[in-house]
Design an enzyme around this catalytic site. Structure first.
Site, PDB file in Angstrom:
ATOM      1  N   SER A   1      73.297 -19.799   1.321  1.00 58.05           N
ATOM      2  CA  SER A   1      73.463 -20.830   0.292  1.00 58.05           C
ATOM      3  C   SER A   1      73.872 -20.200  -1.031  1.00 58.05           C
ATOM      4  O   SER A   1      74.746 -20.714  -1.738  1.00 58.05           O
ATOM      5  CB  SER A   1      72.166 -21.624   0.132  1.00 58.05           C
ATOM      6  OG  SER A   1      71.922 -22.421   1.266  1.00 58.05           O
ATOM      7  N   ASP A   2      73.230 -19.092  -1.383  1.00 55.59           N
ATOM      8  CA  ASP A   2      73.611 -18.373  -2.592  1.00 55.59           C
ATOM      9  C   ASP A   2      75.061 -17.911  -2.531  1.00 55.59           C
ATOM     10  O   ASP A   2      75.857 -18.146  -3.452  1.00 55.59           O
ATOM     11  CB  ASP A   2      72.710 -17.143  -2.774  1.00 55.59           C
ATOM     12  CG  ASP A   2      71.435 -17.452  -3.526  1.00 55.59           C
ATOM     13  OD1 ASP A   2      71.451 -18.342  -4.397  1.00 55.59           O
ATOM     14  OD2 ASP A   2      70.419 -16.802  -3.250  1.00 55.59           O
ATOM     15  N   PHE A   3      75.404 -17.231  -1.458  1.00 57.15           N
ATOM     16  CA  PHE A   3      76.727 -16.608  -1.385  1.00 57.15           C
ATOM     17  C   PHE A   3      77.833 -17.642  -1.247  1.00 57.15           C
ATOM     18  O   PHE A   3      78.931 -17.468  -1.797  1.00 57.15           O
ATOM     19  CB  PHE A   3      76.774 -15.606  -0.238  1.00 57.15           C
ATOM     20  CG  PHE A   3      76.011 -14.330  -0.519  1.00 57.15           C
ATOM     21  CD1 PHE A   3      75.361 -14.123  -1.722  1.00 57.15           C
ATOM     22  CD2 PHE A   3      75.932 -13.330   0.440  1.00 57.15           C
ATOM     23  CE1 PHE A   3      74.661 -12.959  -1.986  1.00 57.15           C
ATOM     24  CE2 PHE A   3      75.237 -12.150   0.187  1.00 57.15           C
ATOM     25  CZ  PHE A   3      74.598 -11.967  -1.021  1.00 57.15           C
TER      26      PHE A   3
END
Length: 410
Positions: free
Chosen positions: A172-174
């Site tokens: 989700s971050d990346f």
């Protein structure tokens, strides 16, 4: 290779990001040659410095090092008027601003899009947040694992009949960082048409759900759910890992009719493509409970290496299931130069090389991520033209910080 040979040479990025999503976006801009100025709080720095294992120093963890190569660092206390003023002056000299604070924080500091665009017309300003700048959840804190949960990613991940499982990578971050980079580069491409500036926004929720685009039509239009399939696939059969006689696993991806027929020929069942239960992928999905156990029994008849030889000769997509260390030291990964060292010869640290290749520029050689405030004085003098007396004054009032001497080893 010099920065001038990279496609974003001459572009300056003022980087107010921390943790993972924002730094992942700005590290790609740095890899592409932009001059990325990382802004951190004096003494404390980016929270990712405290995640993972120390590598290049007590505050240079593996997590931080991986996401902050090729940047320069300045330490500014944005809680002080002088620190905010320096930040605004740097924004006036920048092409791009990236931040991933909670919605409203940068506006309260006088460093939001509206404020900066008045001082720097044409600015490309990118805001990354958890849920977006508006809406019922916009002010809630979140991180990758929260977003994997609330987006449905964990809901479709896990073993059959088991509980939800987090995807091993901070996906989700990346993905948020990747979508942010796409937005930034798109805005750069058309910035002459937008002299007032452009505000790019990406919510982690939106980015995470976008990763499941292939499931959305059936879920929304037909009201279906996506079951947890473990090492199989909800939409394709056979498309999964099979256990072999030696306990190792081989991944098989027969995702076209041609590959399905080749697989059947390779395993000695040339009649299956004409069996009415298995002709099309839709047929195989309906009869998953029939075909998969038969395939599992067949694959238990040989070792992984034997199956890889058989399937490779038949031109069927197949691979061993490797752990992460095996993957990065594999022959192809080494040939692709996936890993490169930053740091020093005495204290090197392996990191992942920027994966984009071009016929126009060579692979980038990475610079060591900055210590907190490592380049503060240089940035103030070079970009803002401040003399030594003014720099010393900013240091004395605590608006600016500089790095302590770097330790030789950890």
């Amino acid at each position: 290779m010099t920065t001038a040979s990279r496609p974003l040479a001459g572009i300056r990025v003022l980087d107010f990001t921390h943790a993972a999503a924002g730094p992942f976006a700005t590290v790609m801009l740095a890899d592409l040659g932009a001059d990325v100025i990382k802004v951190e709080k004096p003494g404390r720095g980016d929270g990712s410095r405290h995640m993972g294992k120390p590598m290049l120093g007590p505050l240079e963890s593996d997590y931080y090092v991986a996401l902050n190569r090729n940047k320069r660092g300045i330490a500014l206390d944005l809680g002080t008027a002088e620190g905010r003023d320096v930040a605004l002056q740097l924004a006036e000299k920048s092409d791009i601003v990236v931040q991933n604070f909670r919605p409203g924080v940068m506006d309260r500091l006088g460093l939001g899009f509206e404020a900066i665009s008045k001082h720097r017309p044409g600015i490309v300003y990118c805001s990354l947040s958890a849920f977006g700048s508006e809406g019922p959840l916009s002010d809630r804190p979140a991180n990758d694992i929260i977003m994997q949960a609330v987006s449905g990613l964990m809901g479709i991940t896990g073993e059959v009949g088991g509980g939800p499982v987090r995807v091993g990578a901070p996906i989700s971050d990346f993905s948020t960082g990747l979508f942010g980079t796409v937005g930034i580069l798109s805005a750069l491409h058309v910035r002459e048409q937008h002299p007032e500036g452009q505000h790019i926004e990406v919510a982690m929720l939106d980015a995470s759900i976008a990763l499941m685009s292939n499931y959305i039509p059936g879920i929304v239009a037909l009201g279906e759910t996506v079951p947890r399939c473990g090492r199989t696939h909800a939409q394709i059969v056979p498309y999964q890992a099979f256990e072999c006689s030696d306990g190792a696993y081989v991944m098989v991806g027969a995702f076209t009719q041609g590959f399905w027929r080749r697989l059947c020929d390779a395993i000695g069942h040339s009649e299956w493509p004409d069996d009415e239960r298995f002709v099309t992928n839709a047929d195989r999905l309906r009869n998953r409970a029939v075909i998969v156990p038969m395939l599992e029994e067949i694959f238990r008849g040989h070792t992984r290496e034997e199956w890889l030889n058989i399937l490779n000769k038949a031109d069927v997509p197949a691979s061993p299931v490797l752990d992460l260390h095996e993957a990065v030291v594999s022959e192809q990964a080494q040939f692709n130069q996936v890993i490169q060292d930053v740091g020093t010869e005495e204290n090197p640290c392996p990191t992942v090389r920027f994966p984009v290749r071009s016929s126009s520029w060579p692979l980038a050689e990475s610079e060591t991520p900055p210590r907190i405030g490592e380049h503060s004085a240089d940035i103030l003098a070079e970009i803002l033209g401040k003399d030594s007396q003014e720099i010393e004054r900013l240091l004395e009032v605590g608006a600016v910080g500089v790095a302590d001497p770097a330790p030789a080893t950890v």
